[in-house]
Motif scaffolding. Structure first.
Motif, PDB file in Angstrom:
ATOM      1  N   THR A 101       0.830  -1.199   0.000  1.00  0.00           N
ATOM      2  CA  THR A 101       0.000   0.000   0.000  1.00  0.00           C
ATOM      3  C   THR A 101       0.870   1.256   0.000  1.00  0.00           C
ATOM      4  O   THR A 101       2.087   1.192   0.209  1.00  0.00           O
ATOM      5  CB  THR A 101      -0.904   0.032   1.243  1.00  0.00           C
ATOM      6  OG1 THR A 101      -0.064   0.140   2.416  1.00  0.00           O
ATOM      7  CG2 THR A 101      -1.753  -1.231   1.333  1.00  0.00           C
ATOM      8  N   HIS A 102       0.231   2.402  -0.208  1.00  0.00           N
ATOM      9  CA  HIS A 102       0.956   3.666  -0.098  1.00  0.00           C
ATOM     10  C   HIS A 102       1.582   3.791   1.294  1.00  0.00           C
ATOM     11  O   HIS A 102       2.725   4.250   1.427  1.00  0.00           O
ATOM     12  CB  HIS A 102       0.003   4.841  -0.350  1.00  0.00           C
ATOM     13  CG  HIS A 102      -0.427   4.960  -1.780  1.00  0.00           C
ATOM     14  ND1 HIS A 102       0.062   5.922  -2.634  1.00  0.00           N
ATOM     15  CD2 HIS A 102      -1.290   4.214  -2.526  1.00  0.00           C
ATOM     16  CE1 HIS A 102      -0.487   5.781  -3.838  1.00  0.00           C
ATOM     17  NE2 HIS A 102      -1.311   4.740  -3.783  1.00  0.00           N
ATOM     18  N   ALA A 103       0.854   3.372   2.312  1.00  0.00           N
ATOM     19  CA  ALA A 103       1.356   3.483   3.685  1.00  0.00           C
ATOM     20  C   ALA A 103       2.569   2.598   3.919  1.00  0.00           C
ATOM     21  O   ALA A 103       3.549   3.019   4.547  1.00  0.00           O
ATOM     22  CB  ALA A 103       0.244   3.121   4.673  1.00  0.00           C
ATOM     23  N   SER A 104       2.547   1.345   3.432  1.00  0.00           N
ATOM     24  CA  SER A 104       3.682   0.444   3.685  1.00  0.00           C
ATOM     25  C   SER A 104       4.918   0.882   2.912  1.00  0.00           C
ATOM     26  O   SER A 104       6.037   0.797   3.407  1.00  0.00           O
ATOM     27  CB  SER A 104       3.311  -1.006   3.370  1.00  0.00           C
ATOM     28  OG  SER A 104       3.051  -1.209   1.988  1.00  0.00           O
TER      29      SER A 104
ATOM     30  N   GLU B 101       7.992  -9.221   0.843  1.00  0.00           N
ATOM     31  CA  GLU B 101       6.794  -9.098   1.672  1.00  0.00           C
ATOM     32  C   GLU B 101       6.991  -8.130   2.843  1.00  0.00           C
ATOM     33  O   GLU B 101       6.018  -7.598   3.389  1.00  0.00           O
ATOM     34  CB  GLU B 101       6.402 -10.481   2.223  1.00  0.00           C
ATOM     35  CG  GLU B 101       5.913 -11.462   1.172  1.00  0.00           C
ATOM     36  CD  GLU B 101       7.016 -12.290   0.541  1.00  0.00           C
ATOM     37  OE1 GLU B 101       6.717 -13.345  -0.029  1.00  0.00           O
ATOM     38  OE2 GLU B 101       8.209 -11.878   0.635  1.00  0.00           O
ATOM     39  N   ALA B 102       8.254  -7.907   3.228  1.00  0.00           N
ATOM     40  CA  ALA B 102       8.553  -7.023   4.360  1.00  0.00           C
ATOM     41  C   ALA B 102       8.666  -5.569   3.957  1.00  0.00           C
ATOM     42  O   ALA B 102       8.705  -4.694   4.805  1.00  0.00           O
ATOM     43  CB  ALA B 102       9.852  -7.457   5.037  1.00  0.00           C
TER      44      ALA B 102
ATOM     45  N   PRO C 163      13.949  -4.023  14.444  1.00  0.00           N
ATOM     46  CA  PRO C 163      12.806  -3.751  13.562  1.00  0.00           C
ATOM     47  C   PRO C 163      12.691  -2.261  13.238  1.00  0.00           C
ATOM     48  O   PRO C 163      12.974  -1.403  14.082  1.00  0.00           O
ATOM     49  CB  PRO C 163      11.604  -4.225  14.381  1.00  0.00           C
ATOM     50  CG  PRO C 163      12.163  -5.253  15.317  1.00  0.00           C
ATOM     51  CD  PRO C 163      13.547  -4.759  15.664  1.00  0.00           C
ATOM     52  N   LEU C 164      12.285  -1.953  12.006  1.00  0.00           N
ATOM     53  CA  LEU C 164      12.020  -0.569  11.633  1.00  0.00           C
ATOM     54  C   LEU C 164      10.843  -0.041  12.436  1.00  0.00           C
ATOM     55  O   LEU C 164      10.039  -0.830  12.980  1.00  0.00           O
ATOM     56  CB  LEU C 164      11.701  -0.481  10.141  1.00  0.00           C
ATOM     57  CG  LEU C 164      12.824  -0.772   9.148  1.00  0.00           C
ATOM     58  CD1 LEU C 164      12.332  -0.528   7.723  1.00  0.00           C
ATOM     59  CD2 LEU C 164      14.062   0.056   9.420  1.00  0.00           C
ATOM     60  N   PRO C 165      10.682   1.274  12.541  1.00  0.00           N
ATOM     61  CA  PRO C 165       9.543   1.831  13.284  1.00  0.00           C
ATOM     62  C   PRO C 165       8.222   1.261  12.786  1.00  0.00           C
ATOM     63  O   PRO C 165       7.965   1.194  11.582  1.00  0.00           O
ATOM     64  CB  PRO C 165       9.645   3.333  12.990  1.00  0.00           C
ATOM     65  CG  PRO C 165      11.097   3.565  12.734  1.00  0.00           C
ATOM     66  CD  PRO C 165      11.583   2.334  12.032  1.00  0.00           C
ATOM     67  N   GLY C 166       7.389   0.823  13.722  1.00  0.00           N
ATOM     68  CA  GLY C 166       6.075   0.287  13.379  1.00  0.00           C
ATOM     69  C   GLY C 166       6.069  -1.180  13.019  1.00  0.00           C
ATOM     70  O   GLY C 166       5.014  -1.732  12.692  1.00  0.00           O
TER      71      GLY C 166
ATOM     72  N   ALA D 285       4.021  -1.868  10.041  1.00  0.00           N
ATOM     73  CA  ALA D 285       3.922  -0.751   9.091  1.00  0.00           C
ATOM     74  C   ALA D 285       4.448  -1.058   7.698  1.00  0.00           C
ATOM     75  O   ALA D 285       3.864  -0.617   6.712  1.00  0.00           O
ATOM     76  CB  ALA D 285       4.656   0.463   9.660  1.00  0.00           C
ATOM     77  N   THR D 286       5.556  -1.785   7.565  1.00  0.00           N
ATOM     78  CA  THR D 286       6.166  -1.991   6.248  1.00  0.00           C
ATOM     79  C   THR D 286       5.712  -3.283   5.578  1.00  0.00           C
ATOM     80  O   THR D 286       6.076  -3.535   4.416  1.00  0.00           O
ATOM     81  CB  THR D 286       7.704  -2.027   6.343  1.00  0.00           C
ATOM     82  OG1 THR D 286       8.105  -3.245   6.978  1.00  0.00           O
ATOM     83  CG2 THR D 286       8.240  -0.843   7.134  1.00  0.00           C
ATOM     84  N   VAL D 287       4.941  -4.093   6.275  1.00  0.00           N
ATOM     85  CA  VAL D 287       4.587  -5.429   5.778  1.00  0.00           C
ATOM     86  C   VAL D 287       3.475  -5.326   4.733  1.00  0.00           C
ATOM     87  O   VAL D 287       2.577  -4.479   4.821  1.00  0.00           O
ATOM     88  CB  VAL D 287       4.164  -6.346   6.937  1.00  0.00           C
ATOM     89  CG1 VAL D 287       3.786  -7.742   6.431  1.00  0.00           C
ATOM     90  CG2 VAL D 287       5.301  -6.452   7.957  1.00  0.00           C
TER      91      VAL D 287
END
Length: 533
Positions: free
Chosen positions: A197-200, A321-322, A345-348, A375-377
């Motif tokens: 997504t745009h968010a990930s 996927e990450a 882990p990255l933030p979120g 967040a990034t998944v």
């Protein structure tokens, strides 16, 4: 994505965003080109939700196409320029690509001939075809487009769509909506279509740029194709998010790469091992003189030959996927944390280590399967419902093995499917490869299992000897491994090969399935001999 990129263009306006050697384009240049292309695409029917395939080599136009796609709320589908005709057909069909921006040819691939062979018309619009039912239009990039076809030069807005309409379209895009469908590398199975997504995408780009310590004064070199999440997100967008410029090549060439680095002051380095080795061997390349200090690869055997001291290189772990990274050390972490772990882990992003068989969470320090969420998944695999991709707690089971220490840093062990089970004991190929790569006469080692009738599997190693040294002996390598590893982890078979003899996947990873078949063919029916063969 479009709003974020516009904010970057406004802030870093006249600073270079992309440098190819022939020319540089600023953030403002690319923003203007993307707005113009978006209006032209809209007049051809691209709209919110349209799946836009991009089959181009790394170039500024690739990035303009992505930015224009996101302006319209369309879904970007990066396509691998190294695929065969059958692989390309499968991807176009699986991702429901409706609009295709394609090079006429790249390297040895003639895409006009490929699409014509699939039964598609090369003209301005494609008549619906049963093999690719979603595809409606192809636009050609490059020299010698087919007669009567639309080319990149034809993508000029005619005035039917206005800037106000485009701005309104951008406002309709929600962060939770799909931004891109990436394909996995296919090193273990057929490539899967991964929806981000745009968010990930934003979370990953921002998190990676921060962990790498990038700034607007940086110049990032990489030959990572944009059709992979690692190329588009970790290389391009993470750099742009901090105002850094990209040093870009369509085709990897060590001489041209070194020239680009020299001319424009490269400070950040991304590469696959064979590229890093080629750069390090170049007669003009000297780490101290070039002064490259940032980038992933702190644990790599080639790192001391690329990064100048004191360096800020990091280590990371992830997959498509990450997003593509879930963990990364920070540029200002202590050296042992950057060279001996795979980061936090990255933030979120949340990490969980579980028993691979029972799924029960394990305490820190114990090895198990790595699970991630956050967040990034990815949102899911395309055409798959989320509950088919995640467990009941929303975690994605990565199939990777690792453990987390008391400070929250991940220690990656290897792929669960790659683990070699010899006489009932598990061996991680990555651990054996890491030991072999420290031998002064070894440039590269790739470890695979081979079938053994008594032990189940044995450990085998393909070894590329270091340049300008005597090839290491099998017995000497075995003794070297025994001084660093438990006896059951020591390879029983060694195969000495040239680097070009190692088969690789389209992503540049070494094809371990093919190497296992090669090893077993060389051995015939391997027996437990008790010493290397």
């Amino acid at each position: 994505m479009a709003r974020w990129l516009d904010e970057l263009a406004a802030h870093f306006r006249n600073q270079p965003a992309v440098i190819t050697g022939e020319a540089a384009r600023s953030f403002a240049d690319l923003a203007r080109e993307a707005r113009r292309l978006a209006l032209a695409l809209a007049e051809l029917g691209v709209n919110k939700g349209t799946h836009v395939g991009v089959l181009l080599p790394n170039s500024p136009d690739w990035l303009v196409a992505a930015w224009a796609t996101w302006r319209l709320g369309a879904v970007l589908v990066p396509l691998n320029t190294l695929w065969t005709a059958a692989e390309l057909e499968r991807a176009l069909r699986l991702a429901d690509v409706q609009f295709l921006l394609s090079a006429t040819r790249f390297l040895r691939h003639d895409y006009v001939a490929v699409l014509t062979a699939l039964g598609l018309e090369a003209g301005a619009s494609a008549r619906p075809h049963p093999r690719l039912p979603a595809l409606r239009r192809v636009v050609w990039w490059g020299e010698n487009p087919p007669a009567g076809a639309l080319s990149w030069a034809d993508l000029v807005p005619k005035g039917a769509a206005s800037d106000e309409w485009l701005q309104a379209m951008e406002q309709q895009v929600h962060p939770s909506e799909p931004a891109a469908i990436f394909f996995t590398s296919g090193s273990e199975a057929e490539p899967k279509a991964v929806v981000h997504t745009h968010a990930s995408v934003l979370a990953a780009a921002r998190g990676i740029g921060e962990r790498l310590g990038l700034t607007a004064q940086d110049r990032t070199w990489a030959y990572l194709p944009f059709f992979f999440a690692g190329g588009l997100i970790a290389f391009a967008l993470a750099s742009w998010g901090r105002g850094a410029a990209l040093l870009l090549q369509e085709v990897f060439d060590p001489e041209r790469a070194v020239r680009l680095m020299e001319q424009y002051g490269c400070t950040v380095f991304f590469a696959w091992p064979h590229q890093a080795e080629a750069i390090a061997r170049h007669p003009r390349f000297e780490p101290a003189r070039f002064g490259i200090r940032k980038g992933p690869g702190a644990q790599a055997a080639w790192a001391p030959r690329i990064f100048a001291e004191p360096h800020h290189a990091v280590s990371s772990w992830g997959m498509t996927e990450a997003g593509p990274l879930a963990c990364c050390s920070a540029w200002d972490d202590p050296v042992p944390r950057r060279t001996e772990t795979h980061g936090r882990p990255l933030p979120g992003v949340e990490l969980c280590i579980v028993d691979p068989d029972t799924g029960e969470p394990l305490p820190s320090g114990e090895t198990g399967e790595i699970l991630i969420r956050g967040a990034t998944v990815m949102e899911s695999y395309y055409r798959r419902r989320p509950h088919e991709c995640f467990d009941e707690r929303g975690f994605f089971r990565t199939g990777d093995l690792g453990w987390v220490d008391g400070e929250g840093y991940l220690h990656f062990i290897g792929r669960r499917r790659e683990v070699i089970k010899t006489a009932g004991v598990n061996v991680a190929p990555a651990e054996v490869e890491a030991v072999l790569s420290t031998h002064p006469q070894v440039a590269l080692a790739v470890v695979v299992p081979v079938t053994d009738p008594e032990r189940g599997e044995n450990v085998a190693a393909f070894v590329v000897p270091a340049a300008n040294t005597e090839p290491p002996g099998e017995q000497a390598l075995a003794e070297f491994c025994r001084s660093h590893l438990a006896a059951y982890k020591v390879p029983r078979h060694f195969f000495f090969v040239a680097r070009e003899e190692l088969p690789s996947t389209g992503s540049g990873k070494y094809d371990k399935r093919a190497l296992r078949h090669k090893a077993e063919a060389l051995l015939g029916h391997p027996r437990n001999t008790g010493h290397p063969r």
